[in-house]
Enzyme design. Structure first.
Site, PDB file in Angstrom:
ATOM      1  N   HIS A   1       3.561   2.336  -0.646  1.00 22.24           N
ATOM      2  CA  HIS A   1       4.102   3.702  -0.575  1.00 22.24           C
ATOM      3  C   HIS A   1       3.499   4.449   0.628  1.00 22.24           C
ATOM      4  O   HIS A   1       2.433   4.077   1.161  1.00 22.24           O
ATOM      5  CB  HIS A   1       3.771   4.470  -1.863  1.00 22.24           C
ATOM      6  CG  HIS A   1       2.304   4.589  -2.136  1.00 22.24           C
ATOM      7  ND1 HIS A   1       1.489   5.509  -1.511  1.00 22.24           N
ATOM      8  CD2 HIS A   1       1.487   3.866  -2.919  1.00 22.24           C
ATOM      9  CE1 HIS A   1       0.264   5.377  -1.918  1.00 22.24           C
ATOM     10  NE2 HIS A   1       0.219   4.370  -2.766  1.00 22.24           N
TER      11      HIS A   1
ATOM     12  N   GLU B   1      -0.155   0.661  -9.386  1.00 23.90           N
ATOM     13  CA  GLU B   1      -1.471   0.538  -8.730  1.00 23.90           C
ATOM     14  C   GLU B   1      -2.499   0.085  -9.770  1.00 23.90           C
ATOM     15  O   GLU B   1      -2.290   0.270 -10.991  1.00 23.90           O
ATOM     16  CB  GLU B   1      -1.847   1.905  -8.149  1.00 23.90           C
ATOM     17  CG  GLU B   1      -3.208   1.968  -7.478  1.00 23.90           C
ATOM     18  CD  GLU B   1      -3.364   0.931  -6.382  1.00 23.90           C
ATOM     19  OE1 GLU B   1      -3.148   1.262  -5.209  1.00 23.90           O
ATOM     20  OE2 GLU B   1      -3.700  -0.225  -6.722  1.00 23.90           O
TER      21      GLU B   1
ATOM     22  N   HIS C   1       2.082  -0.618  -4.446  1.00 22.85           N
ATOM     23  CA  HIS C   1       0.808   0.063  -4.190  1.00 22.85           C
ATOM     24  C   HIS C   1      -0.181  -0.873  -3.481  1.00 22.85           C
ATOM     25  O   HIS C   1      -0.030  -2.099  -3.527  1.00 22.85           O
ATOM     26  CB  HIS C   1       0.222   0.542  -5.517  1.00 22.85           C
ATOM     27  CG  HIS C   1       1.151   1.436  -6.264  1.00 22.85           C
ATOM     28  ND1 HIS C   1       1.103   2.801  -6.183  1.00 22.85           N
ATOM     29  CD2 HIS C   1       2.206   1.143  -7.069  1.00 22.85           C
ATOM     30  CE1 HIS C   1       2.065   3.327  -6.928  1.00 22.85           C
ATOM     31  NE2 HIS C   1       2.765   2.349  -7.474  1.00 22.85           N
TER      32      HIS C   1
ATOM     33  N   ARG D   1       5.087   8.011  -6.321  1.00 25.21           N
ATOM     34  CA  ARG D   1       4.881   7.771  -4.898  1.00 25.21           C
ATOM     35  C   ARG D   1       5.586   6.499  -4.422  1.00 25.21           C
ATOM     36  O   ARG D   1       6.105   6.437  -3.298  1.00 25.21           O
ATOM     37  CB  ARG D   1       3.398   7.757  -4.544  1.00 25.21           C
ATOM     38  CG  ARG D   1       2.530   6.745  -5.293  1.00 25.21           C
ATOM     39  CD  ARG D   1       1.079   7.097  -5.134  1.00 25.21           C
ATOM     40  NE  ARG D   1       0.112   6.143  -5.678  1.00 25.21           N
ATOM     41  CZ  ARG D   1      -0.324   6.155  -6.937  1.00 25.21           C
ATOM     42  NH1 ARG D   1       0.169   7.040  -7.803  1.00 25.21           N
ATOM     43  NH2 ARG D   1      -1.235   5.281  -7.351  1.00 25.21           N
TER      44      ARG D   1
HETATM   45  O1  LIG Z   1      -6.970   5.355  -5.130  1.00 20.59           O
HETATM   46  C1  LIG Z   1      -6.151   4.409  -5.279  1.00 20.59           C
HETATM   47  O2  LIG Z   1      -5.361   4.251  -6.213  1.00 20.59           O
HETATM   48  C2  LIG Z   1      -6.168   3.328  -4.224  1.00 20.59           C
HETATM   49  C3  LIG Z   1      -4.950   3.353  -3.346  1.00 20.59           C
HETATM   50  O3  LIG Z   1      -4.763   4.645  -2.820  1.00 20.59           O
HETATM   51  O4  LIG Z   1      -7.286   3.562  -3.421  1.00 20.59           O
HETATM   52  P1  LIG Z   1      -8.101   2.352  -2.782  1.00 20.59           P
HETATM   53  O5  LIG Z   1      -7.363   2.041  -1.496  1.00 20.59           O
HETATM   54  O6  LIG Z   1      -9.450   2.923  -2.606  1.00 20.59           O
HETATM   55  O7  LIG Z   1      -8.052   1.187  -3.741  1.00 20.59           O
END
Ligand SMILES: O=C(O)[C@@H](CO)OP(=O)(O)O
Length: 207
Positions: A11, A89, A159, A62
């Site tokens: 996203h 995610e 994600h 998102r």
């Molecule tokens: O906060 C989150 O869900 C992820 C993606 O934005 O962060 P990170 O890249 O730190 O895993």
């Protein structure tokens, strides 16, 4: 030979990406920049002459908003689309909503890096990448891959970590290999697969 096309795209920038907050299963929308990134991703895919038969995304705004914007640029609004939690995610559990720099101050750089990028160490109350793979991989194998192997040109908007899980399998990365793999927001990766589902070619549309 039918084209075994699979495009993965993270996203565009979200409101919590901008605020540097752990997001996971929380549901912020895209920022203005994130909207621009998603539209640019659509334009890049159109410039590659790509047309899709089916799309997959998560149940989070998102990713769905990113997909809608991409399809709009492709003139493919209304493309058959499956929305499933399996592509969500990774759940950041107790870290969700916390500022990442504050977390580093509280628990240290190394511990936060391990929680964010290691394969099998979950954040407190959340999912490890291994846990994320355990839900994303079966979905990919059962719902996404059969269509790709049968020539359905497939677009997946999801994600950073759910896509890292799929990429680990696609590119046969080890837990060490996936540790340093990062996905930029809104940058499509174009895979073409062999008949045995291994990667024939990969094109990252960064820049
Ligand atoms: O906060 C989150 O869900 C992820 C993606 O934005 O962060 P990170 O890249 O730190 O895993």
């Amino acid at each position: 030979m039918s084209e075994r096309l699979l495009v993965l795209v993270r996203h565009g920038q979200s409101e919590w990406n901008l605020k540097n907050l752990f997001t996971g299963w929380k549901d912020p929308d895209l920022t203005e920049l994130g909207v621009k990134e998603a539209r640019e991703a659509g334009r890049k895919l159109k410039a590659q002459g790509l047309v899709f038969d089916v799309a997959f995304t998560s149940v989070l705004t998102r990713a769905q908003h990113t997909l809608d914007l991409i399809l709009g640029e492709l003139g493919q609004q209304g493309l058959p689309t499956s929305k499933n939690l399996a592509l969500n995610e990774r759940d950041y559990g107790d870290l969700s909503g916390l500022n990442k720099d504050d977390a580093r101050k509280k628990w240290g750089e190394e511990q936060v890096h391990v929680w964010r990028r290691s394969y099998d160490v979950p954040p407190p109350g959340g999912e490890s990448l291994k846990d994320t793979l355990a839900r994303a991989l079966p979905y990919y194998v059962q719902e996404i891959l059969p269509g790709v192997l049968n020539g359905k040109r497939t677009l997946v908007a999801a994600h950073g970590n759910s896509l890292r899980a799929l990429i680990m399998v696609l590119e046969k990365l080890s837990p060490e290999g996936i540790l340093k793999r990062e996905l930029a927001t809104g940058v499509p990766i174009i895979y073409r697969l062999n008949a045995d589902s291994t990667v024939a070619s990969k094109l990252d549309l960064a820049g």
